[in-house]
Scaffold this motif. Structure first.
Motif, PDB file in Angstrom:
ATOM      1  N   UNK A 182     -37.442  -8.024 -38.595  1.00 60.01           N
ATOM      2  CA  UNK A 182     -37.570  -6.745 -39.289  1.00 60.01           C
ATOM      3  C   UNK A 182     -36.817  -5.687 -38.489  1.00 60.01           C
ATOM      4  N   UNK A 183     -35.987  -4.900 -39.168  1.00 61.75           N
ATOM      5  CA  UNK A 183     -35.188  -3.879 -38.494  1.00 61.75           C
ATOM      6  C   UNK A 183     -35.328  -2.532 -39.198  1.00 61.75           C
ATOM      7  N   UNK A 184     -35.441  -1.449 -38.415  1.00 64.80           N
ATOM      8  CA  UNK A 184     -35.422  -0.092 -38.939  1.00 64.80           C
ATOM      9  C   UNK A 184     -36.463   0.168 -40.003  1.00 64.80           C
ATOM     10  N   UNK A 185     -36.073   0.877 -41.054  1.00 60.67           N
ATOM     11  CA  UNK A 185     -36.968   1.180 -42.179  1.00 60.67           C
ATOM     12  C   UNK A 185     -36.929  -0.017 -43.140  1.00 60.67           C
ATOM     13  N   UNK A 186     -37.451  -1.142 -42.672  1.00 64.72           N
ATOM     14  CA  UNK A 186     -37.312  -2.409 -43.401  1.00 64.72           C
ATOM     15  C   UNK A 186     -37.985  -2.400 -44.764  1.00 64.72           C
ATOM     16  N   UNK A 187     -38.981  -1.543 -44.928  1.00 64.55           N
ATOM     17  CA  UNK A 187     -39.641  -1.411 -46.230  1.00 64.55           C
ATOM     18  C   UNK A 187     -39.360  -0.049 -46.856  1.00 64.55           C
ATOM     19  N   UNK A 188     -38.223   0.551 -46.463  1.00 66.61           N
ATOM     20  CA  UNK A 188     -37.827   1.879 -46.957  1.00 66.61           C
ATOM     21  C   UNK A 188     -38.908   2.927 -46.678  1.00 66.61           C
ATOM     22  N   UNK A 189     -39.598   2.777 -45.514  1.00 67.69           N
ATOM     23  CA  UNK A 189     -40.685   3.689 -45.158  1.00 67.69           C
ATOM     24  C   UNK A 189     -40.188   5.137 -45.113  1.00 67.69           C
ATOM     25  N   UNK A 190     -40.857   6.012 -45.851  1.00 65.98           N
ATOM     26  CA  UNK A 190     -40.555   7.430 -45.808  1.00 65.98           C
ATOM     27  C   UNK A 190     -39.277   7.857 -46.520  1.00 65.98           C
ATOM     28  N   UNK A 191     -38.615   6.944 -47.219  1.00 66.94           N
ATOM     29  CA  UNK A 191     -37.343   7.290 -47.862  1.00 66.94           C
ATOM     30  C   UNK A 191     -37.516   7.779 -49.296  1.00 66.94           C
ATOM     31  N   UNK A 192     -38.712   7.636 -49.864  1.00 70.01           N
ATOM     32  CA  UNK A 192     -38.927   8.037 -51.256  1.00 70.01           C
ATOM     33  C   UNK A 192     -38.002   7.268 -52.185  1.00 70.01           C
ATOM     34  N   UNK A 196     -47.889  -7.191 -47.255  1.00 66.40           N
ATOM     35  CA  UNK A 196     -47.408  -5.841 -47.540  1.00 66.40           C
ATOM     36  C   UNK A 196     -47.053  -5.047 -46.284  1.00 66.40           C
ATOM     37  N   UNK A 197     -47.713  -5.371 -45.170  1.00 67.73           N
ATOM     38  CA  UNK A 197     -47.445  -4.678 -43.914  1.00 67.73           C
ATOM     39  C   UNK A 197     -46.038  -4.961 -43.418  1.00 67.73           C
ATOM     40  N   UNK A 198     -45.556  -6.165 -43.711  1.00 60.79           N
ATOM     41  CA  UNK A 198     -44.307  -6.621 -43.108  1.00 60.79           C
ATOM     42  C   UNK A 198     -43.122  -6.701 -44.068  1.00 60.79           C
ATOM     43  N   UNK A 199     -43.371  -6.929 -45.348  1.00 60.39           N
ATOM     44  CA  UNK A 199     -42.235  -7.060 -46.258  1.00 60.39           C
ATOM     45  C   UNK A 199     -42.606  -6.700 -47.682  1.00 60.39           C
ATOM     46  N   UNK A 200     -41.601  -6.702 -48.566  1.00 62.46           N
ATOM     47  CA  UNK A 200     -41.806  -6.259 -49.943  1.00 62.46           C
ATOM     48  C   UNK A 200     -42.217  -7.417 -50.848  1.00 62.46           C
ATOM     49  N   UNK A 201     -42.398  -7.097 -52.134  1.00 58.01           N
ATOM     50  CA  UNK A 201     -42.856  -8.106 -53.103  1.00 58.01           C
ATOM     51  C   UNK A 201     -41.848  -9.242 -53.256  1.00 58.01           C
ATOM     52  N   UNK A 202     -40.557  -8.921 -53.132  1.00 55.95           N
ATOM     53  CA  UNK A 202     -39.530  -9.966 -53.249  1.00 55.95           C
ATOM     54  C   UNK A 202     -39.646 -11.004 -52.147  1.00 55.95           C
TER      55      UNK A 202
END
Length: 498
Positions: A419-429, A180-186
């Motif tokens: 991993x680049x930028x907001x790779x897990x959509x951090x803070x984007x809601x 979960x720290x590095x990537x999403x469920x997919x």
């Protein structure tokens, strides 16, 4: 009041890990005549080797553990002080070491890293794996183990469950998916089949041994800058594990099985107990023949209990600020790190910090965020040195470009991961959309779009898309006209946007 100082230096750096060693090297680059002291408790330091700039922000390197004399041979003006720090007297501009030494400084950089969080202190069956010593100790314990429980969902846990063989592994994660720290469920679903398949044999010819059990003087490979575990307490600093720490170390248990991993999702540890302390409710979840047949039991919040030989605590680190706080007035961040501004300066005059011990408290680029990774330890150490040198030389220095875009390259489950930028959509809601391309067993590509512009990406496998996607994120080009064609495998996107 500090004791009488033995000697004063222009620059003092505390910590022999990636951040500290990089800081020392860059100080001599910026000020070749610099008078520098490195304070480190261990006989070895961590050096970046085989550095390669993959793109503007993505970098790749190995980390080698070497005797500190190698650094002294490279920089004859360097003084290495082999002792742990007892106290910092910021008002007096001096550092006191455990062996009684007191050393003055003009500029100081704290690179003491982090220390691992342990599930429970002083339990002989619970081990934390963060550094060379603890990895060797775990290797010994694992060789006699039939079953281990790994608790945690970060980098060490991900690497461990994939590398361990000859032993049953129960993996307890608090999230709905692994990694979960590095990537999403997919991405997690893409990687999970690798746990069930036989591990591919590494080509021994091109692999340099990354871990040895040689005496001091041998070359070993690890990263960053954290603490080592001695007799149940975290005492003398030992540098943390990093890229490919498991290369060359035999992670094999006592059974004939190759690999058997069971994942327990969305649970945490409720209790760790001996056979005598096992609750009747927990006994009901165990097979009758296993009650009392294991040295330690772990009860999880999902109601399940497991007996095992070893419990691995891989639940992260906390900034190692302990020796520096008494008597000083450092501003601390919510995560316990030393607050640093955009020049890596703490709240104490002339005291800088870099790596895991600090928390970036400047107004960050919308595409960058801090993660306690060896790449950022190197970048922060280098930039802190440039800021320290600029302070002495009365020069201006701008925030390094590496802080414009988050980027990290590593390997998980034998796949290259970028991993680049907001790779897990951090803070984007909810203000984002995802495009995903997945080829089972080969690659997983996910891009994060916000307002039609790319703001993050996860690349697993040999995609060769990192430079193109990095440019698209930095340029903030409107990609709305391309829609899902952006990830069409029949379009050579690199040529299209180059």
């Amino acid at each position: 009041m500090a004791a009488k100082r033995e000697k004063s230096f222009q620059f003092v750096v505390i910590g022999g890990g990636i951040a500290g060693v990089t800081c020392v090297e860059e100080l001599f680059t910026q000020v070749p005549s610099a008078d520098v002291a490195l304070v480190t408790a261990g006989p070895h330091i961590k050096a970046v080797t085989n550095f390669r700039q993959v793109s503007r922000t993505v970098e790749e390197f190995d980390v080698e553990e070497r005797p500190s004399r190698v650094l002294q041979e490279k920089f004859p003006a360097l003084t290495v002080i082999h002792s742990a720090v007892k106290a910092l007297h910021a008002r007096d501009h001096s550092v006191e070491t455990e062996d009684g030494g007191v050393f003055g400084y003009e500029k100081l950089c704290i690179c003491s890293g982090g220390r691992p969080k342990l599930l429970i202190q002083d339990n002989p069956y619970v081990v934390g794996i963060r550094d060379t010593d603890s990895a060797q100790e775990f290797q010994k314990r694992l060789s006699k183990a039939r079953r281990i429980v790994v608790v945690g969902n970060g980098g060490i846990a991900l690497e461990l469950v994939y590398e361990v063989e000859g032993c049953e592994v129960i993996w307890a994660v608090k999230d709905k998916a692994v990694g979960n720290t590095f990537f999403d469920a997919g991405a997690a679903q893409f990687l999970i089949p690798s746990l069930e398949a036989a591990k591919p044999q590494e080509a021994a010819l091109c692999k340099r041994p990354r871990y040895t059990t040689e005496e001091p003087g041998g070359v070993q490979t690890f990263t960053a800058d954290r603490n080592s575990h001695k007799h149940g307490g975290w005492t003398n600093p030992g540098s943390a594990l990093g890229p490919d720490w498991h290369q060359g170390i035999v992670l094999r248990g006592a059974e004939q099985v190759t690999r058997r991993v069971s994942v327990e999702y969305q649970c945490e540890v409720e209790k760790i107990c001996t056979p005598e302390e096992l609750l009747p409710s927990a006994e009901q979840t165990l097979k009758p023949d296993t009650v009392g047949s294991w040295p330690v039991y772990i009860q999880l919040t999902n109601g399940k209990a497991f007996g095992c030989d070893v419990i691995v605590s891989a639940i992260g680190v906390v900034p190692n600020t302990h020796p520096f706080l008494p008597g000083n007035s450092f501003a601390l961040a919510e995560d316990g790190g030393l607050q640093v501004n955009d020049h890596m300066l703490t709240s104490e005059p002339d005291v800088y910090a870099a790596g895991d011990v600090c928390t970036a408290c400047w107004e960050a680029s919308p595409l960058w965020h801090q993660m306690r990774l060896w790449t950022q330890a190197r970048q922060m150490g280098c930039y802190a040195a440039r800021c320290m040198a600029a302070g002495v030389l009365s020069k201006a220095v701008e925030l390094d470009f590496c802080f414009e875009l988050f980027s990290h390259q590593t390997r998980f489950f034998n796949y290259k991961v970028v991993l680049l930028g907001k790779f897990n959509a951090q803070g984007l809601g909810s203000d984002h959309e995802l495009l995903v391309r997945c080829t089972k067993g080969r690659e997983y590509v996910k891009v994060v779009l916000s307002g039609g512009r790319m703001v993050g990406a996860v690349l697993i496998g040999e995609t060769d898309l990192e430079e193109t996607f990095e440019n698209l994120i930095l340029n903030q080009m409107d990609l709305t006209p391309y829609g899902e064609e952006l990830l069409n495998p029949n379009i050579d996107i690199e040529d299209y946007f180059d």
